[in-house]
Design a protein around this motif. Sequence first.
Motif: not given
Length: 156
Positions: A58-66, A81-85
């Motif tokens: 969840a933190e990695i997704k947040d970093i990628i989104n921000r 990467v975001q789609e693969a998570l």
Amino acid sequence: MTQTAKESAKQLVRLLEKFPKERVKHLVSFKEAQLDRFRPVAGLETAGSSEQSKPSIAEIKDIINRTSGPLGLKKDLLKKVQEALPEEQFSETQIQEQIKSLNALMSDKYKNYYAVGDKLYKPAGNPVYYQRLNDEIEGKGKETIFTAMRTVVFGK
């Protein structure tokens, strides 16, 4: 997520907390990975989240989104990467299947069902081989350089 699925997830987390620790250290622990996976589903806090050194998914997704391009990554690569998570959605039946599988593991169902005979544990050529390995893993008997050389040369 339904309330019954959440209750099932809480039951699964309680069962995972009883799961024994692994005797051999690995980079990733099955128990810890599953606890991190199902605690948010159960609505429970992740234990030791403040002292956790590795970021969660969840933190990695947040970093990628921000960020527009962390570490110089291109936007199309970030999107891949975001789609693969994984985005996991659990139903009550899926969680109940997880509980059933974990109960089977904890009760040694398959170890007892596919019992291995003494012939495999104590082969005629080297009957103490597996006992020696077990002792080494548990830290009971340490081999010296001389006993290791004897094992290599003579095979026993």
